[in-house]
Design an enzyme around this catalytic site. Structure first.
Site, short mmCIF file in Angstrom:
data_model
loop_
_atom_site.label_atom_id
_atom_site.label_comp_id
_atom_site.label_asym_id
_atom_site.label_seq_id
_atom_site.Cartn_x
_atom_site.Cartn_y
_atom_site.Cartn_z
CB SER A 65 -0.89 0.00 1.24
OG SER A 65 -1.56 1.25 1.40
CE1 TYR A 110 -4.53 -2.70 4.72
CE2 TYR A 110 -3.57 -0.62 4.04
CZ TYR A 110 -4.09 -1.86 3.72
OH TYR A 110 -4.17 -2.25 2.40
#
Length: 247
Positions: A153, A166
């Site tokens: 990400s 995350y």
């Protein structure tokens, strides 16, 4: 968007395991890999979703897939070994592994993220990826050209406020990818790379950005070129690299 045109038989006779294959990017990758000739092992938590993907692959006339119901959050280390033993018995080798499954966890500051929430995200996004990679590496070594793809990400490459658990998990995925890539370099026909999908029209994206118009983002199917490139033989020389699906 990553530019790559895959030939129709790019993945012919390859055996590829896709985690989180029941929906979103995993579902699109599984169907795309099957359409290019691969036998897909559909791994996910919800068997109903996996069966739908299985039926779609079969209806399209692609190689018959395998359904592997597996709860990455609850699985114990020995269950990953049992999974690998099953794959070895059925297929004898593995040519590809796409680590796609993941959870978002709370969008909160470090101070406001509970220890339980942090550990849950790390279990699914990191611990399970480590244990699955570890268990399957002997089978990947049996391939003449094996590829492991980790899902990253933008917040796993540059930290950002309120993405705590995350973001940390995606930094860990990048690190695991680099370690595996370096260990495999020159010792096996196995390569490892990562993909940052970018903003994509998925349930996770909608959860992270509830006010966003989903039509602004590409569908999972539209970002598949980089997934095909890294899983196929055209990337045999590429190892330890971080890719962006949209750029």
């Amino acid at each position: 968007m990553f530019e790559y045109k895959a030939r129709p038989d790019l993945l012919k006779n390859r055996i590829i395991l896709v985690t989180g294959a029941g929906r979103g990017i995993g579902r699109a990758a599984a169907k795309t890999y099957a359409a290019h000739g691969a036998t897909i092992l559909l791994l996910g938590k919800t068997e109903e979703n996996l069966n739908e993907v299985y039926d779609e692959i079969e209806a399209a006339g692609h190689p018959q897939a395998g359904v592997v119901p597996f709860d990455l959050e609850a699985a114990r280390p020995e269950q990953f070994e049992e999974l690998a033993a099953m794959v070895e018995t059925e297929f004898g080798r593995l040519d590809g592994l796409l680590h796609n499954a993941g959870i978002l966890g709370p969008r909160a500051s470090v101070e406001q993220t509970s220890g339980e929430a942090f550990m849950q995200v790390m279990q699914v996004n990191v611990n399970a990826a480590f244990m699955l990679t570890r268990a399957l590496l002997p089978l990947l070594r049996q391939s003449n050209d094996a590829s492991i793809i980790f899902t990253s990400s933008s917040v796993g490459r540059k930290g950002r406020a309120y993405w705590g658990a995350y973001a940390v998990s995606k930094f860990a995925n990048e690190g695991l990818m680099q370690v595996v890539a370096d260990e495999m370099d020159g010792t096996a026909a196995v390569r490892a790379n990562s993909i940052n999908p970018g903003g994509t029209r998925t349930d996770m994206r909608a959860l992270a950005y509830p006010a966003e118009n989903p039509a602004r983002n590409p569908t999972p199917e539209e970002i598949m070129p980089v997934y095909l490139y890294l899983m196929g033989p055209d990337s045999a020389h590429v190892n330890g690299q971080a890719f962006n699906a949209q750029g």
